[in-house]
Design a protein around this motif. Structure first.
Motif, mmCIF file in Angstrom:
data_model
loop_
_atom_site.group_PDB
_atom_site.id
_atom_site.type_symbol
_atom_site.label_atom_id
_atom_site.label_comp_id
_atom_site.label_asym_id
_atom_site.label_seq_id
_atom_site.Cartn_x
_atom_site.Cartn_y
_atom_site.Cartn_z
ATOM 1 N N LEU A 83 53.669 30.447 84.933
ATOM 2 C CA LEU A 83 53.817 31.569 84.014
ATOM 3 C C LEU A 83 52.442 31.907 83.447
ATOM 4 O O LEU A 83 51.730 31.027 82.976
ATOM 5 N N VAL A 84 52.056 33.166 83.501
ATOM 6 C CA VAL A 84 50.765 33.601 82.970
ATOM 7 C C VAL A 84 51.035 34.572 81.822
ATOM 8 O O VAL A 84 51.751 35.560 81.990
ATOM 9 N N LEU A 85 50.477 34.257 80.655
ATOM 10 C CA LEU A 85 50.667 35.086 79.469
ATOM 11 C C LEU A 85 49.314 35.497 78.908
ATOM 12 O O LEU A 85 48.356 34.727 78.970
ATOM 13 N N SER A 86 49.250 36.671 78.345
ATOM 14 C CA SER A 86 48.040 37.119 77.653
ATOM 15 C C SER A 86 48.274 37.019 76.158
ATOM 16 O O SER A 86 49.336 37.383 75.658
ATOM 17 N N ARG A 87 47.282 36.520 75.438
ATOM 18 C CA ARG A 87 47.370 36.389 73.987
ATOM 19 C C ARG A 87 46.048 36.809 73.382
ATOM 20 O O ARG A 87 44.996 36.663 73.988
ATOM 21 N N GLU A 132 47.419 34.913 67.998
ATOM 22 C CA GLU A 132 48.732 35.002 68.632
ATOM 23 C C GLU A 132 49.068 33.638 69.235
ATOM 24 O O GLU A 132 48.189 32.850 69.559
ATOM 25 N N SER A 133 50.365 33.382 69.374
ATOM 26 C CA SER A 133 50.824 32.058 69.792
ATOM 27 C C SER A 133 51.734 32.120 71.000
ATOM 28 O O SER A 133 52.263 33.167 71.352
ATOM 29 N N ILE A 134 51.923 30.950 71.566
ATOM 30 C CA ILE A 134 52.925 30.710 72.599
ATOM 31 C C ILE A 134 53.779 29.560 72.083
ATOM 32 O O ILE A 134 53.254 28.550 71.618
#
Length: 74
Positions: A2-6, A10-12
């Motif tokens: 999974l690739v997320l931009s933050r 900002e958090s995951i």
């Protein structure tokens, strides 16, 4: 994977107990803050791999030592 931009601040969220927050971005380096329960081990990957390697060496050494001692008793 999974690739997320933050962005900064900002958090995951991972499950109910683990939060990874982007603290700062400086050039090519990202500073992360991690909140997790104390029982969760958190390491940089290179440190984690080093720990695994050392543990494997220790187990191998102990196994070799036991086999050596066992053969000496005969």
């Amino acid at each position: 994977m999974l690739v997320l931009s933050r962005k900064v601040n900002e958090s995951i969220q991972i499950g109910p107990d683990i939060e990874i927050k982007v603290i700062a971005i400086e050039g090519e380096q990202v500073k992360l803050g991690i909140e997790a329960p104390q029982h969760v081990d958190i390491h940089r990957k290179e440190i984690y791999l080093s720990i695994l390697e050392e543990n494997n060496r220790a187990v191998s050494f102990n196994t070799d030592l036991l086999l050596n001692l066992s053969s000496q008793k005969k």
